[in-house]
Design a protein around this motif. Structure first.
Motif, PDB file in Angstrom:
ATOM      1  N   HIS A  80      16.306   6.020  -9.580  1.00 22.97           N
ATOM      2  CA  HIS A  80      16.063   7.372  -9.071  1.00 22.97           C
ATOM      3  C   HIS A  80      16.990   7.679  -7.930  1.00 22.97           C
ATOM      4  CE1 HIS A  80      12.232   7.854 -11.194  1.00 22.97           C
ATOM      5  NE2 HIS A  80      11.999   6.598 -10.903  1.00 22.97           N
ATOM      6  N   LYS A  81      17.421   8.915  -7.839  1.00 22.77           N
ATOM      7  CA  LYS A  81      18.063   9.444  -6.648  1.00 22.77           C
ATOM      8  C   LYS A  81      17.210  10.637  -6.270  1.00 22.77           C
ATOM      9  CE  LYS A  81      22.669   7.847  -7.018  1.00 22.77           C
ATOM     10  NZ  LYS A  81      23.923   7.946  -6.413  1.00 22.77           N
ATOM     11  N   SER A  82      16.810  10.684  -5.001  1.00 19.20           N
ATOM     12  CA  SER A  82      15.896  11.738  -4.575  1.00 19.20           C
ATOM     13  C   SER A  82      16.633  12.794  -3.779  1.00 19.20           C
ATOM     14  CB  SER A  82      14.788  11.147  -3.698  1.00 19.20           C
ATOM     15  OG  SER A  82      14.027  12.173  -3.149  1.00 19.20           O
ATOM     16  N   ASN A  83      16.365  14.036  -4.112  1.00 20.44           N
ATOM     17  CA  ASN A  83      16.850  15.128  -3.281  1.00 20.44           C
ATOM     18  C   ASN A  83      15.699  15.678  -2.459  1.00 20.44           C
ATOM     19  OD1 ASN A  83      15.316  16.502  -5.078  1.00 20.44           O
ATOM     20  ND2 ASN A  83      16.911  17.921  -5.747  1.00 20.44           N
ATOM     21  N   GLY A  84      14.650  14.883  -2.347  1.00 21.84           N
ATOM     22  CA  GLY A  84      13.513  15.295  -1.529  1.00 21.84           C
ATOM     23  C   GLY A  84      12.283  15.663  -2.316  1.00 21.84           C
ATOM     24  N   ALA A  85      12.304  15.500  -3.613  1.00 26.85           N
ATOM     25  CA  ALA A  85      11.117  15.817  -4.394  1.00 26.85           C
ATOM     26  C   ALA A  85      10.012  14.825  -4.051  1.00 26.85           C
ATOM     27  CB  ALA A  85      11.443  15.749  -5.886  1.00 26.85           C
ATOM     28  N   ASP A  90       0.853  -1.191   0.000  1.00 29.34           N
ATOM     29  CA  ASP A  90       0.000   0.000   0.000  1.00 29.34           C
ATOM     30  C   ASP A  90       0.890   1.243   0.000  1.00 29.34           C
ATOM     31  OD1 ASP A  90      -2.278   1.579  -0.021  1.00 29.34           O
ATOM     32  OD2 ASP A  90      -2.711   1.311   2.092  1.00 29.34           O
ATOM     33  N   LEU A  91       1.069   1.899   1.154  1.00 24.30           N
ATOM     34  CA  LEU A  91       1.771   3.187   1.210  1.00 24.30           C
ATOM     35  C   LEU A  91       3.134   3.067   1.876  1.00 24.30           C
ATOM     36  CD1 LEU A  91       1.833   6.297   0.899  1.00 24.30           C
ATOM     37  CD2 LEU A  91       0.684   6.418   3.121  1.00 24.30           C
ATOM     38  N   LEU A  92       4.155   3.555   1.179  1.00 23.25           N
ATOM     39  CA  LEU A  92       5.499   3.694   1.727  1.00 23.25           C
ATOM     40  C   LEU A  92       5.730   5.172   1.991  1.00 23.25           C
ATOM     41  CD1 LEU A  92       8.429   2.895   2.404  1.00 23.25           C
ATOM     42  CD2 LEU A  92       8.926   3.037  -0.053  1.00 23.25           C
ATOM     43  N   THR A  93       6.047   5.513   3.248  1.00 22.52           N
ATOM     44  CA  THR A  93       6.345   6.894   3.619  1.00 22.52           C
ATOM     45  C   THR A  93       7.809   6.980   4.009  1.00 22.52           C
ATOM     46  OG1 THR A  93       4.093   7.203   4.440  1.00 22.52           O
ATOM     47  CG2 THR A  93       5.748   8.807   5.158  1.00 22.52           C
ATOM     48  N   LEU A  94       8.567   7.834   3.308  1.00 22.26           N
ATOM     49  CA  LEU A  94       9.970   8.066   3.627  1.00 22.26           C
ATOM     50  C   LEU A  94      10.082   9.430   4.286  1.00 22.26           C
ATOM     51  CD1 LEU A  94      11.609   6.800   0.309  1.00 22.26           C
ATOM     52  CD2 LEU A  94      11.234   5.534   2.428  1.00 22.26           C
ATOM     53  N   LYS A  95      10.435   9.437   5.555  1.00 22.11           N
ATOM     54  CA  LYS A  95      10.575  10.684   6.306  1.00 22.11           C
ATOM     55  C   LYS A  95      11.880  11.382   5.931  1.00 22.11           C
ATOM     56  CE  LYS A  95       6.819  10.514   8.785  1.00 22.11           C
ATOM     57  NZ  LYS A  95       5.832  11.531   8.754  1.00 22.11           N
ATOM     58  N   ASP A  96      12.049  12.614   6.380  1.00 22.21           N
ATOM     59  CA  ASP A  96      13.227  13.423   6.052  1.00 22.21           C
ATOM     60  C   ASP A  96      14.547  12.738   6.396  1.00 22.21           C
ATOM     61  OD1 ASP A  96      11.416  15.332   5.285  1.00 22.21           O
ATOM     62  OD2 ASP A  96      11.700  16.602   7.037  1.00 22.21           O
ATOM     63  N   THR A  97      14.561  11.914   7.445  1.00 26.55           N
ATOM     64  CA  THR A  97      15.792  11.283   7.926  1.00 26.55           C
ATOM     65  C   THR A  97      16.044   9.909   7.303  1.00 26.55           C
ATOM     66  OG1 THR A  97      14.531  10.423   9.796  1.00 26.55           O
ATOM     67  CG2 THR A  97      15.739  12.488  10.144  1.00 26.55           C
ATOM     68  N   ALA A  98      15.176   9.455   6.401  1.00 25.41           N
ATOM     69  CA  ALA A  98      15.296   8.117   5.813  1.00 25.41           C
ATOM     70  C   ALA A  98      16.497   8.023   4.879  1.00 25.41           C
ATOM     71  CB  ALA A  98      14.021   7.764   5.049  1.00 25.41           C
ATOM     72  N   ASN A 119      16.318  -1.873  -3.892  1.00 27.30           N
ATOM     73  CA  ASN A 119      15.117  -1.911  -4.722  1.00 27.30           C
ATOM     74  C   ASN A 119      13.893  -1.542  -3.894  1.00 27.30           C
ATOM     75  OD1 ASN A 119      16.471  -2.916  -7.054  1.00 27.30           O
ATOM     76  ND2 ASN A 119      16.496  -4.937  -6.110  1.00 27.30           N
ATOM     77  N   VAL A 120      13.105  -0.612  -4.417  1.00 25.84           N
ATOM     78  CA  VAL A 120      11.870  -0.191  -3.762  1.00 25.84           C
ATOM     79  C   VAL A 120      10.724  -0.415  -4.720  1.00 25.84           C
ATOM     80  CG1 VAL A 120      10.601   1.769  -2.807  1.00 25.84           C
ATOM     81  CG2 VAL A 120      13.069   1.580  -2.410  1.00 25.84           C
ATOM     82  N   ARG A 121       9.693  -1.139  -4.253  1.00 30.88           N
ATOM     83  CA  ARG A 121       8.460  -1.323  -5.029  1.00 30.88           C
ATOM     84  C   ARG A 121       7.305  -1.065  -4.087  1.00 30.88           C
ATOM     85  NH1 ARG A 121       8.566  -3.595 -10.057  1.00 30.88           N
ATOM     86  NH2 ARG A 121       6.454  -4.383  -9.877  1.00 30.88           N
ATOM     87  N   ALA A 122       6.432  -0.149  -4.475  1.00 28.21           N
ATOM     88  CA  ALA A 122       5.290   0.191  -3.630  1.00 28.21           C
ATOM     89  C   ALA A 122       4.117   0.599  -4.508  1.00 28.21           C
ATOM     90  CB  ALA A 122       5.648   1.336  -2.686  1.00 28.21           C
ATOM     91  N   SER A 123       2.919   0.460  -3.953  1.00 28.38           N
ATOM     92  CA  SER A 123       1.741   0.948  -4.664  1.00 28.38           C
ATOM     93  C   SER A 123       1.717   2.465  -4.669  1.00 28.38           C
ATOM     94  CB  SER A 123       0.457   0.415  -4.010  1.00 28.38           C
ATOM     95  OG  SER A 123       0.346  -0.956  -4.219  1.00 28.38           O
ATOM     96  N   LYS A 124       2.037   3.068  -3.495  1.00 26.02           N
ATOM     97  CA  LYS A 124       2.074   4.525  -3.353  1.00 26.02           C
ATOM     98  C   LYS A 124       3.282   4.889  -2.510  1.00 26.02           C
ATOM     99  CE  LYS A 124      -2.078   4.090  -1.684  1.00 26.02           C
ATOM    100  NZ  LYS A 124      -3.334   4.291  -0.995  1.00 26.02           N
ATOM    101  N   MET A 125       3.817   6.105  -2.706  1.00 21.33           N
ATOM    102  CA  MET A 125       4.979   6.529  -1.946  1.00 21.33           C
ATOM    103  C   MET A 125       4.933   8.029  -1.680  1.00 21.33           C
ATOM    104  SD  MET A 125       9.010   5.691  -2.594  1.00 21.33           S
ATOM    105  CE  MET A 125       9.409   6.843  -3.881  1.00 21.33           C
ATOM    106  N   ALA A 126       5.264   8.419  -0.446  1.00 20.98           N
ATOM    107  CA  ALA A 126       5.406   9.825  -0.067  1.00 20.98           C
ATOM    108  C   ALA A 126       6.842  10.012   0.397  1.00 20.98           C
ATOM    109  CB  ALA A 126       4.427  10.176   1.049  1.00 20.98           C
ATOM    110  N   VAL A 127       7.498  11.066  -0.099  1.00 23.32           N
ATOM    111  CA  VAL A 127       8.922  11.259   0.142  1.00 23.32           C
ATOM    112  C   VAL A 127       9.165  12.585   0.858  1.00 23.32           C
ATOM    113  CG1 VAL A 127      11.183  11.433  -0.961  1.00 23.32           C
ATOM    114  CG2 VAL A 127       9.444   9.944  -1.943  1.00 23.32           C
ATOM    115  N   GLY A 128       9.851  12.529   2.002  1.00 26.89           N
ATOM    116  CA  GLY A 128      10.217  13.731   2.750  1.00 26.89           C
ATOM    117  C   GLY A 128      11.365  14.469   2.078  1.00 26.89           C
ATOM    118  N   SER A 129      11.516  15.747   2.396  1.00 37.07           N
ATOM    119  CA  SER A 129      12.464  16.612   1.700  1.00 37.07           C
ATOM    120  C   SER A 129      13.932  16.306   1.965  1.00 37.07           C
ATOM    121  CB  SER A 129      12.189  18.073   2.053  1.00 37.07           C
ATOM    122  OG  SER A 129      12.409  18.282   3.431  1.00 37.07           O
ATOM    123  N   GLY A 130      14.267  15.592   3.015  1.00 33.85           N
ATOM    124  CA  GLY A 130      15.676  15.333   3.305  1.00 33.85           C
ATOM    125  C   GLY A 130      16.106  13.900   3.103  1.00 33.85           C
ATOM    126  N   CYS A 131      15.214  13.031   2.676  1.00 31.74           N
ATOM    127  CA  CYS A 131      15.572  11.613   2.573  1.00 31.74           C
ATOM    128  C   CYS A 131      16.476  11.351   1.374  1.00 31.74           C
ATOM    129  CB  CYS A 131      14.322  10.744   2.496  1.00 31.74           C
ATOM    130  SG  CYS A 131      13.558  10.709   0.879  1.00 31.74           S
TER     131      CYS A 131
END
Length: 159
Positions: free
Chosen positions: A150-155, A90-98, A103-115
């Motif tokens: 992907h590499k995330s800068n918090g987007a 279902d939902l993967l939430t990555l907080k700022d400190t993550a 490999n990441v596979r999820a139905s939905k994902m929310a990404v914090g600005s510092g992860c």
């Protein structure tokens, strides 16, 4: 106590609701586990797990927690460190400190600005995120479908 002296029996509220598949498990920050875990309910990791985890409910990796291994769970919130393959149904939430590597596979994902994410990330929407993944001969999960790197800068990423 007050009234006509006759006590009215109190109605029982009925059984208390419980976690959908079991209780809540906590691995504290002073605990390290080497091996695989199967959790029927929610699990919070504030310590270290070196092994695979199957969780029928929600996984929380606390800010000081870490998992190195493969995870298959319903929902997940990562504040600490994860390395391996994670499938979130279902939902993967990555907080700022993550800090996530692998490999990441999820139905939905929310990404914090510092992860930080270093690896392959696939958001499947309504499709089963486990589709296209198979266990290898050594027991680890490997993707057989094409993934985007992907590499995330918090987007923020939304499915």
């Amino acid at each position: 106590m007050f009234g006509n002296g006759k006590e009215t029996p109190k109605k029982s509220p009925g059984p208390m609701p419980s976690a959908p598949s079991g209780g809540v498990n906590t691995i504290d920050e002073h605990t390290s586990i080497k091996g695989n875990i199967q959790a029927g309910g929610d699990i919070r990791i504030d310590g270290k797990l070196d092994g695979d985890l199957v969780c029928k409910a929600k996984l929380i990796i606390g800010e000081r927690g870490s998992i190195t291994g493969d995870v298959d769970c319903q929902n997940a919130m990562i504040e600490g460190t994860f390395s391996g393959t994670i499938i979130v149904r279902d939902l993967l939430t990555l907080k700022d400190t993550a800090r996530v590597k692998g490999n990441v596979r999820a139905s939905k994902m929310a990404v914090g600005s510092g992860c930080l994410i270093d690896g392959q990330c696939t958001i499947t929407g309504d499709k089963d995120p486990a589709a296209g993944f198979a266990k290898s001969s050594n027991g680890s999960m490997n993707g057989t479908a094409e993934h985007e790197k992907h590499k995330s800068n918090g987007a923020a990423v939304k499915a």
